[in-house]
Structure formats: structure tokens, C-alpha cells
Design an enzyme around this catalytic site. Structure first.
Site, PDB file in Angstrom:
ATOM      1  N   ASP A 288      36.748  56.288 116.035  1.00  0.00           N
ATOM      2  CA  ASP A 288      38.014  55.851 115.447  1.00  0.00           C
ATOM      3  C   ASP A 288      38.092  56.357 114.006  1.00  0.00           C
ATOM      4  OD1 ASP A 288      40.009  54.190 114.041  1.00  0.00           O
ATOM      5  OD2 ASP A 288      40.113  53.139 115.957  1.00  0.00           O
TER       6      ASP A 288
ATOM      7  N   ARG B  60      39.811  55.581 111.533  1.00  0.00           N
ATOM      8  CA  ARG B  60      39.850  54.582 110.438  1.00  0.00           C
ATOM      9  C   ARG B  60      38.439  54.232 109.980  1.00  0.00           C
ATOM     10  NH1 ARG B  60      44.348  51.385 113.769  1.00  0.00           N
ATOM     11  NH2 ARG B  60      43.022  52.291 115.358  1.00  0.00           N
TER      12      ARG B  60
ATOM     13  N   ARG C 226      35.386  64.077 121.783  1.00  0.00           N
ATOM     14  CA  ARG C 226      35.219  65.364 122.486  1.00  0.00           C
ATOM     15  C   ARG C 226      34.846  66.472 121.513  1.00  0.00           C
ATOM     16  NH1 ARG C 226      40.893  64.674 125.082  1.00  0.00           N
ATOM     17  NH2 ARG C 226      40.519  62.863 126.398  1.00  0.00           N
TER      18      ARG C 226
ATOM     19  N   HIS D   7      49.006  67.020 126.770  1.00  0.00           N
ATOM     20  CA  HIS D   7      49.908  66.422 125.772  1.00  0.00           C
ATOM     21  C   HIS D   7      51.279  67.111 125.778  1.00  0.00           C
ATOM     22  CE1 HIS D   7      46.119  65.438 123.194  1.00  0.00           C
ATOM     23  NE2 HIS D   7      46.483  64.343 123.855  1.00  0.00           N
TER      24      HIS D   7
ATOM     25  N   ARG E 205      53.318  58.929 134.309  1.00  0.00           N
ATOM     26  CA  ARG E 205      52.647  60.034 133.635  1.00  0.00           C
ATOM     27  C   ARG E 205      51.574  60.576 134.579  1.00  0.00           C
ATOM     28  NH1 ARG E 205      47.453  59.746 129.953  1.00  0.00           N
ATOM     29  NH2 ARG E 205      47.398  61.922 129.338  1.00  0.00           N
TER      30      ARG E 205
ATOM     31  N   GLU F 271      55.937  59.514 123.951  1.00  0.00           N
ATOM     32  CA  GLU F 271      55.818  60.073 125.298  1.00  0.00           C
ATOM     33  C   GLU F 271      56.508  59.198 126.347  1.00  0.00           C
ATOM     34  OE1 GLU F 271      51.804  60.298 123.932  1.00  0.00           O
ATOM     35  OE2 GLU F 271      51.449  62.057 125.179  1.00  0.00           O
TER      36      GLU F 271
ATOM     37  N   ASN G  43      51.563  54.493 133.024  1.00  0.00           N
ATOM     38  CA  ASN G  43      50.462  55.412 132.753  1.00  0.00           C
ATOM     39  C   ASN G  43      49.225  54.799 133.402  1.00  0.00           C
ATOM     40  OD1 ASN G  43      48.492  57.057 131.770  1.00  0.00           O
ATOM     41  ND2 ASN G  43      49.116  56.888 129.622  1.00  0.00           N
TER      42      ASN G  43
HETATM   43  P1  ADP Z   1      45.269  58.372 121.993  1.00  0.00           P
HETATM   44  O1  ADP Z   1      46.726  58.197 122.382  1.00  0.00           O
HETATM   45  O2  ADP Z   1      44.778  59.780 122.160  1.00  0.00           O
HETATM   46  O3  ADP Z   1      44.333  57.338 122.494  1.00  0.00           O
HETATM   47  P2  ADP Z   1      46.239  57.834 119.298  1.00  0.00           P
HETATM   48  O4  ADP Z   1      47.278  58.871 119.182  1.00  0.00           O
HETATM   49  O5  ADP Z   1      46.659  56.413 119.409  1.00  0.00           O
HETATM   50  O6  ADP Z   1      45.190  58.196 120.426  1.00  0.00           O
HETATM   51  O7  ADP Z   1      45.282  57.987 118.023  1.00  0.00           O
HETATM   52  C1  ADP Z   1      44.165  57.208 117.823  1.00  0.00           C
HETATM   53  C2  ADP Z   1      43.557  57.606 116.482  1.00  0.00           C
HETATM   54  O8  ADP Z   1      44.532  57.379 115.469  1.00  0.00           O
HETATM   55  C3  ADP Z   1      42.327  56.812 116.092  1.00  0.00           C
HETATM   56  O9  ADP Z   1      41.339  57.687 115.608  1.00  0.00           O
HETATM   57  C4  ADP Z   1      42.814  55.913 114.976  1.00  0.00           C
HETATM   58  O10 ADP Z   1      41.833  55.692 114.038  1.00  0.00           O
HETATM   59  C5  ADP Z   1      43.939  56.719 114.384  1.00  0.00           C
HETATM   60  N1  ADP Z   1      44.894  55.799 113.743  1.00  0.00           N
HETATM   61  C6  ADP Z   1      45.770  55.011 114.309  1.00  0.00           C
HETATM   62  N2  ADP Z   1      46.441  54.261 113.397  1.00  0.00           N
HETATM   63  C7  ADP Z   1      45.946  54.608 112.238  1.00  0.00           C
HETATM   64  C8  ADP Z   1      46.185  54.207 110.909  1.00  0.00           C
HETATM   65  N3  ADP Z   1      47.114  53.268 110.629  1.00  0.00           N
HETATM   66  N4  ADP Z   1      45.466  54.803 109.944  1.00  0.00           N
HETATM   67  C9  ADP Z   1      44.548  55.765 110.218  1.00  0.00           C
HETATM   68  N5  ADP Z   1      44.288  56.183 111.470  1.00  0.00           N
HETATM   69  C10 ADP Z   1      44.958  55.610 112.454  1.00  0.00           C
END
Ligand code: ADP
Length: 402
Positions: free
Chosen positions: A284, A286, A242, A181, A91, A387, A7
Site C-alpha cells: 500500500d 500510503r 507485481r 485496465h 467486468r 470503471e 466485478n
Molecule cells: P486497485 O483498483 O488496483 O486495487 P487502486 O486504484 O484503488 O487499486 O489504488 C490503490 C493504491 O492507491 C494503494 O497503493 C493506495 O495506497 C493508494 N491510495 C489510495 N488512496 C490514497 C490516498 N488518499 N493517498 C495515497 N495513496 C492512496
């Protein structure tokens, strides 16, 4: 057969080496800050040790040299000889209207990906650099395959993919909804049909990929009939940074008042909006969860908006599909954030969705399964997306047929 999955972004590159007999990940890593100061490669040794090495990477070819060295590393490597890599799967974000499935890389395919660069200026040129660098480092004889984010969505009917703007812009520039996606939506919808023990032709599924970037797709009989992202991954509902779709006048209003260019405006909508823009805390989830728990109103508002927008999208796809057998949650937030799933399922309880709230609370950090009760009119499922595995499987299938 061992397949290397790539990727490639403009300044980063993620890779996985997958053994296709066991479908196990043999090696995994990423190169960051390619073409910048402080470039490094990070990877996991077979025993789980995390290694990070600073190394010069002025371009993608040097990044692939670093990947090669990591794969062949006498102490931490996963292979002894480069010939063990049978094929490479890339990808690619934008396949436009040219590609409705994965294909073998040829000169013509590269030309078409290049041609589509105006529709994905940050991604497609980087993918081409990745493909060319791979050819240099791994040699011409290793077949390469491209897997497009847009391909699965190519079955959308005209009424779903056209925007209500003068038709000439579609003819001149290919302005339409492409959707993204696709690899993830394809994987989880097929898995859902399997779990239901149904032929995919007989299913109506709504897949919710909720991560840093998010999209929802309506899939009838295994074919996409609508999806939330649009010309670019900016469309749809709000995401980490976004905005999702807006009243277009909001954009011209801010641009005029703040005197910002089209490019700066796109940056605001792509990088400074969504969860980050509303909460002011973080992109994020979290962090947004933690702030909300401490009583931060804007973090709470960002979540309320997100849950509401997801529920509205599901509702509209229920109508588009003429009913629904299953709803799937996947990706970082979809797989790990029980509150989001519970609130969304409360909204759509009017469609006959009944959630097993106890199990939903436990379903995170790798725990997957059925989130709905046996009485629920629609099955709701948590499926972990993969993916890279889809890219590796497509690559294997195409290369074996050569
Ligand atoms: P991308 O592939 O689009 O970069 P992801 O599918 O990895 O993104 O998702 C990232 C998001 O998932 C972040 O907002 C992160 O806070 C959330 N995330 C990942 N792991 C956890 C978790 N254990 N608890 C809560 N949220 C999580």
C-alpha cells in the site's frame, strides 16, 4: 433505468447499482470470502451507514442472494422490487482476440470467455460463475452485458502486441500482449479529449493508471497503439505487489537456485514483488510514503524505481505516438500521490512538460484538474477514473439497442 454493475472475483464480488438518468450510485457493496469460512457482505446504506453482515456463501449464487437481500432490505435497501434492476453489466478481465468491444451475454459469449480461461485462470472462471449465478438469482429475462479489460487495447498493431519468441507459441496458445485496465484508459482518454475541446481523432494521449495494479497506454486518435501490461497484468512497470517486466533470466535463475516451481515463481512475481518486495514495508503506497518520510531507505528506493519506470514508459510512448498532447494521471496512487506526479513530471520536463507544483500538491482526495502550467507543451491532467460508470453506460447502450 437502473443498472447493476458486477466485478466478480474467485472469492469476492463487488457491486454497484447505478441510476442511469442521473448516473448516481444508488447502492454499493462487496461480498468477501465466498466459499470460505467467515464470508460476509459489506454495503453502504443510502444514508451512508456502513453495514457488515456475516452470511453463508458457499458459492457465487449465495453471494448474489446476499446482494439481492441487501438491495431489497426494507431499512437499508435501495430498491423495493427486483424488477427495478433493468440490466446487469459484468467486468471481465480477459476477452482475448475475440472481443474488441462490450457485448450482450449469450451462450456463445460464455463459451468464448470459458475458452479464454487459460489466459486468465484466476479471473475468467470466476466471471462465468458470476454470470451464471446472476441468471439464477435475477432470472433469464434480465439482460446481461460483459465489458472486457482487454477490449480497448485490441487496436494495437502487430508490432506492439507480439513478443519476440518463436511465432508458433502465438499460433498455438495466443501468447501476445493483450493489455488490461482498458475500461479505465478508455474513460480517462475520452474525458481528456472533451476537456481539451478536441475531437478525439485529433489527439495523442498517454494515460497513466497507477493503482495497486498499474498500466500506461499510448492512445492515438482514440485508438490504443501500445500499452504496458502484457499477456497478463504482470507485465509493464512495477506495481503494489507485481514485479512488472524483467530480464526473463532472473526468473529461471531464482527458480533454479531456490528450487521453486513455475507456479511458486508466479506467486513471488505477482504477490511478493513491486513496492512490497523492494520496500519490505507494504504494497500500500500510503504505508510506503509514511516509511519513506521516516527515513526508510528501501521505501525511498521503491519509490525512486517506480517514478523512474513510469517516466521511462511515458518517454517511450511519446516516441511511439510521435509527440503527445496530454498525459493523464488516474487511479488510487495517480489520483492521490503528488510526489509521484511531481517527480515523473521533472523527468519529462525535457519533453516540454511544466508542472504547476502548487496545484499538484493540493490535487488529491477528490481534487482533480490541470496539473500543468499554461506554458507547458503537453497538458497534464488528473482525472478520477470510473470503471463502473463505463460498464453501466455500455450496458445501457447495448440493452437499449435490443
Ligand atoms: P486497485 O483498483 O488496483 O486495487 P487502486 O486504484 O484503488 O487499486 O489504488 C490503490 C493504491 O492507491 C494503494 O497503493 C493506495 O495506497 C493508494 N491510495 C489510495 N488512496 C490514497 C490516498 N488518499 N493517498 C495515497 N495513496 C492512496
Amino acid at each position: 433505468m437502473k443498472v447493476l454493475v458486477i466485478n466478480a472475483g474467485s472469492s469476492s464480488l463487488k457491486y454497484q447499482l447505478i441510476d442511469m438518468d442521473s448516473e448516481k450510485v444508488l447502492a454499493k457493496g462487496n461480498c468477501e470470502r465466498i466459499g470460505q469460512e467467515g464470508a460476509f457482505i459489506g454495503f453502504k446504506a443510502p444514508d451512508g451507514t456502513k453495514i457488515e453482515r456475516k452470511t453463508e456463501m458457499v458459492n457465487h449464487t449465495q453471494a448474489f442472494e446476499a446482494v439481492k437481500d441487501a438491495l431489497l432490505d426494507p431499512q437499508y435497501g435501495a430498491i423495493k422490487d427486483l424488477s427495478e434492476v433493468s440490466a446487469i453489466g459484468h467486468r471481465v478481465v480477459q476477452g482475448g482476440s475475440y472481443f474488441n468491444k462490450s457485448v450482450l451475454v449469450t451462450d456463445d459469449v460464455i463459451k468464448k470467455i470459458e475458452e479464454l480461461a487459460p489466459l486468465a485462470p484466476l479471473h475468467n472462471p470466476a466471471h462465468i460463475q458470476g454470470i451464471n449465478a446472476c441468471t439464477k438469482v435475477f432470472g433469464k429475462d434480465v439482460p446481461q452485458v460483459v465489458v472486457f479489460d482487454t477490449a480497448f487495447h485490441q487496436t494495437m498493431p502487430e508490432k506492439a502486441y507480439m513478443f519476440a519468441i518463436p511465432y508458433k507459441y502465438y499460433e498455438k496458445y495466443g501468447i501476445r500482449r493483450y493489455g488490461f485496465h482498458g475500461t479505465s484508459h478508455r474513460y480517462v482518454s475520452q474525458k481528456m479529449a472533451e476537456l481539451m475541446g478536441k475531437n478525439i481523432e485529433d489527439t495523442k494521449i498517454i494515460t497513466c493508471h497507477i493503482g495497486n495494479g498499474s498500466s500506461i497506454t499510448a492512445i492515438k486518435g482514440g485508438k490504443v497503439i501500445d500499452t504496458s501490461m502484457g499477456l497478463t497484468p504482470l507485465g509493464g512497470f512495477m506495481m503494489g505487489t507485481r514485479s512488472g517486466s524483467l530480464d526473463p533470466s532472473v526468473i529461471t535463475f531464482i527458480a533454479e537456485k531456490e528450487n521453486v516451481s513455475a507456479e511458486e515463481m508466479l506467486k513471488i512475481l505477482n504477490k511478493e514483488s513491486g513496492l512490497l518486495g523492494v520496500s519490505g514495508v507494504s504494497s500500500d503506497d500510503r504505508d510506503v510514503c509514511a516509511a519513506e518520510q521516516q527515513g526508510n531507505h528501501r521505501a525511498h528506493l521503491a519509490h525512486e524505481m517506480l517514478y523512474y519506470q513510469i517516466a521511462k514508459t511515458i518517454g517511450s510512448y511519446y516516441v511511439a505516438l510521435g509527440g503527445c498532447d496530454a498525459i493523464v494521471f488516474t487511479a488510487g496512487i495517480g489520483e492521490n500521490q503528488p510526489q509521484l506526479r511531481e517527480t515523473v513530471c521533472d523527468y519529462i520536463s525535457c519533453l516540454g512538460v511544466e508542472m504547476d507544483k502548487e496545484f499538484n500538491k493540493k490535487a488529491k482526495c477528490g481534487v482533480t484538474g490541470t496539473l500543468s502550467t499554461p506554458n507547458s507543451k503537453i497538458r497534464v491532467e488528473l482525472i478520477a477514473t470510473n470503471e463502473e460508470l463505463v460498464i453501466a453506460r455500455d450496458t445501457k447502450e447495448i440493452v437499449e439497442a435490443l
